[in-house]
Design a protein around this motif. Structure first.
Motif, short mmCIF file in Angstrom:
data_model
loop_
_atom_site.label_atom_id
_atom_site.label_comp_id
_atom_site.label_asym_id
_atom_site.label_seq_id
_atom_site.Cartn_x
_atom_site.Cartn_y
_atom_site.Cartn_z
N VAL A 3 0.94 -0.90 -0.28
CA VAL A 3 0.03 0.24 -0.15
C VAL A 3 0.99 1.09 0.08
CG1 VAL A 3 -1.87 0.84 1.52
CG2 VAL A 3 -2.16 -1.13 1.50
N VAL A 4 1.79 0.83 0.85
CA VAL A 4 2.62 2.49 0.79
C VAL A 4 3.83 3.11 -0.28
CG1 VAL A 4 4.89 3.15 2.15
CG2 VAL A 4 3.26 2.54 3.75
N THR A 5 3.51 2.03 -0.85
CA THR A 5 4.92 2.13 -2.38
C THR A 5 3.76 1.58 -3.34
OG1 THR A 5 4.91 -0.72 -2.57
CG2 THR A 5 6.90 1.02 -1.38
N ASP A 6 2.60 1.91 -3.41
CA ASP A 6 1.61 1.86 -5.02
C ASP A 6 1.36 3.75 -5.20
OD1 ASP A 6 -0.74 2.22 -6.46
OD2 ASP A 6 -0.59 0.27 -5.91
N GLU A 7 1.71 3.52 -6.11
CA GLU A 7 1.74 5.18 -6.93
C GLU A 7 0.14 5.72 -6.75
OE1 GLU A 7 -0.20 4.49 -11.26
OE2 GLU A 7 2.16 4.43 -10.89
N ARG A 8 -0.59 5.04 -6.12
CA ARG A 8 -1.91 5.66 -5.60
C ARG A 8 -2.23 6.21 -3.92
NH1 ARG A 8 -5.74 0.09 -7.31
NH2 ARG A 8 -3.39 -0.37 -6.81
N ALA A 9 -0.91 5.71 -3.25
CA ALA A 9 -0.72 6.39 -2.36
C ALA A 9 -0.17 7.76 -2.11
CB ALA A 9 -0.23 5.62 -1.61
N ALA A 10 0.76 8.15 -3.50
CA ALA A 10 1.40 9.27 -3.85
C ALA A 10 1.25 10.45 -3.80
CB ALA A 10 3.16 8.56 -4.81
N SER A 11 -0.33 10.30 -4.97
CA SER A 11 -0.44 11.52 -5.32
C SER A 11 -2.14 11.80 -5.27
CB SER A 11 0.33 11.13 -7.29
OG SER A 11 -0.63 10.08 -7.71
N GLY A 12 -2.45 12.68 -5.65
CA GLY A 12 -3.78 13.17 -5.25
C GLY A 12 -3.99 13.80 -4.05
N PRO A 13 -5.67 14.21 -4.16
CA PRO A 13 -5.28 15.25 -2.75
C PRO A 13 -5.30 13.82 -1.26
CG PRO A 13 -7.22 15.40 -3.94
CD PRO A 13 -6.22 14.89 -4.66
N ALA A 14 -4.61 14.63 -0.51
CA ALA A 14 -4.74 13.84 0.85
C ALA A 14 -5.88 12.54 1.25
CB ALA A 14 -3.79 14.16 2.21
N ILE A 15 -7.26 13.77 1.32
CA ILE A 15 -8.04 12.49 1.89
C ILE A 15 -7.58 11.61 1.18
CG2 ILE A 15 -9.34 14.34 0.96
CD1 ILE A 15 -10.10 13.03 4.59
N ASP A 16 -8.07 11.77 -0.59
CA ASP A 16 -8.43 10.92 -1.48
C ASP A 16 -8.17 9.19 -1.12
OD1 ASP A 16 -10.95 11.71 -1.64
OD2 ASP A 16 -9.83 12.77 -4.08
N ARG A 17 -6.50 9.72 -0.73
CA ARG A 17 -4.98 8.89 -0.71
C ARG A 17 -5.17 8.02 0.49
NH1 ARG A 17 0.23 11.74 -0.90
NH2 ARG A 17 -1.02 13.73 -0.55
N LEU A 18 -5.55 8.74 1.67
CA LEU A 18 -6.09 8.27 3.08
C LEU A 18 -7.12 7.03 2.76
CD1 LEU A 18 -5.80 8.17 5.86
CD2 LEU A 18 -6.96 9.46 6.22
N GLU A 19 -8.55 7.33 2.19
CA GLU A 19 -8.79 6.06 2.04
C GLU A 19 -9.38 5.57 1.04
OE1 GLU A 19 -14.01 6.54 0.08
OE2 GLU A 19 -12.71 9.31 0.67
N TRP A 20 -8.40 5.56 0.77
CA TRP A 20 -7.28 3.85 -0.29
C TRP A 20 -7.15 3.20 0.15
CZ3 TRP A 20 -3.23 2.49 -1.77
CH2 TRP A 20 -2.82 2.34 -2.55
N ALA A 21 -5.77 4.04 0.61
CA ALA A 21 -5.09 3.13 1.56
C ALA A 21 -6.14 2.69 2.62
CB ALA A 21 -4.18 4.22 2.46
N VAL A 22 -6.79 2.79 3.76
CA VAL A 22 -7.97 1.73 4.77
C VAL A 22 -8.03 1.21 3.61
CG1 VAL A 22 -9.25 2.29 5.67
CG2 VAL A 22 -8.20 4.13 5.81
N ARG A 23 -8.26 1.26 2.87
CA ARG A 23 -9.93 -0.04 1.84
C ARG A 23 -8.31 -0.99 1.57
NH1 ARG A 23 -14.50 -0.66 -0.90
NH2 ARG A 23 -14.72 1.81 -0.51
N GLN A 24 -7.68 -0.65 1.14
CA GLN A 24 -6.61 -1.54 0.81
C GLN A 24 -6.29 -2.67 1.97
OE1 GLN A 24 -7.66 -0.89 -2.36
NE2 GLN A 24 -5.74 -2.55 -2.47
N SER A 25 -6.25 -1.67 3.00
CA SER A 25 -5.73 -2.23 4.05
C SER A 25 -6.43 -3.10 4.52
CB SER A 25 -5.18 -1.19 5.31
OG SER A 25 -4.14 -0.82 5.38
N VAL A 26 -8.00 -2.80 4.81
CA VAL A 26 -9.11 -3.89 5.05
C VAL A 26 -9.00 -4.80 4.02
CG1 VAL A 26 -11.02 -4.34 4.86
CG2 VAL A 26 -10.87 -1.78 6.23
N ARG A 27 -8.88 -4.34 3.17
CA ARG A 27 -8.83 -5.63 1.87
C ARG A 27 -7.15 -6.62 2.14
NH1 ARG A 27 -9.58 -2.31 -3.46
NH2 ARG A 27 -12.09 -2.48 -3.33
#
Length: 198
Positions: A76-100
């Motif tokens: 999750v940390v190294t995925d490009e989706r965690a590196a760009s865009g608004p932080a709130i969207d990246r946070l939401e994506w990281a939480v979703r991936q963590s659950v998965r």
């Protein structure tokens, strides 16, 4: 012509993956410190010496199991989706991936959440886990700085509550009961992010 001789069904032996999977189940049931090599041999239905064919010892099994959980989180940390865009969207994506990841690697993440630092292996795992926590904390602070998280909620508290909720899934979630990782993530994100977003 003589009929062919029936072949004997060979009993499937253990490979490194099945040894690891069984060991994780026993560690979660009995606790790592409370598990002996004899316990592992009994669970596998083999002799202790047969386990050493696959692994040098109990702590190496623990290290492999903890790496299985942590490697998923660091993807999750190294995925490009965690590196760009608004932080709130990246946070939401990281939480979703963590659950998965938690659902996909449930026994391994459960074991990770139970280690207390009683050995070098556990200490190394806890340090990697703190590194992941710092990454999430940074995203929360960044989202707050961007004005996308309510200003009346402490970012450090948000981080603890978010991942306290995610981590609690290991205590009650049973895959056979029907909820998928996406179902869990959707519910968690609706409950938390609706209240967090400005």
């Amino acid at each position: 012509m003589a009929p062919p001789t029936p072949t004997r069904q060979r009993k499937r032996g253990h490979d490194p993956e099945s040894v690891l999977s069984t060991a994780v189940g026993v560690f979660n049931e009995r606790g790592y410190d409370g598990t002996s090599m004899e316990d592992l041999a009994r669970a596998l239905g083999v002799t202790k010496s047969a386990i050493y064919y696959h692994v040098p010892g109990k702590e190496q099994l623990l290290a492999r199991a903890l790496d299985r959980a942590l490697d998923g989180l660091f993807a999750v940390v190294t995925d490009e989706r965690a590196a760009s865009g608004p932080a709130i969207d990246r946070l939401e994506w990281a939480v979703r991936q963590s659950v998965r990841i938690l659902v996909d690697r449930l026994p391994y993440v459960t074991l990770l959440l139970r280690v207390r630092g009683n050995s070098r292996t556990e200490q190394a795992a806890l340090e990697r886990r703190r590194e992941f926590d710092r990454f999430i904390s940074h995203l929360v602070k960044e989202a707050a700085a961007e004005g996308n998280i309510r200003p009346d909620v402490d970012p450090a508290l948000v981080t603890r509550l978010l991942f306290g909720t995610v981590n609690s899934i290991t205590e009650w979630y049973r895959p056979a009961r029907g909820a998928s990782a996406d179902d869990l993530a959707d519910a968690l994100l609706k409950m938390t992010f609706t209240g967090l977003r400005v």
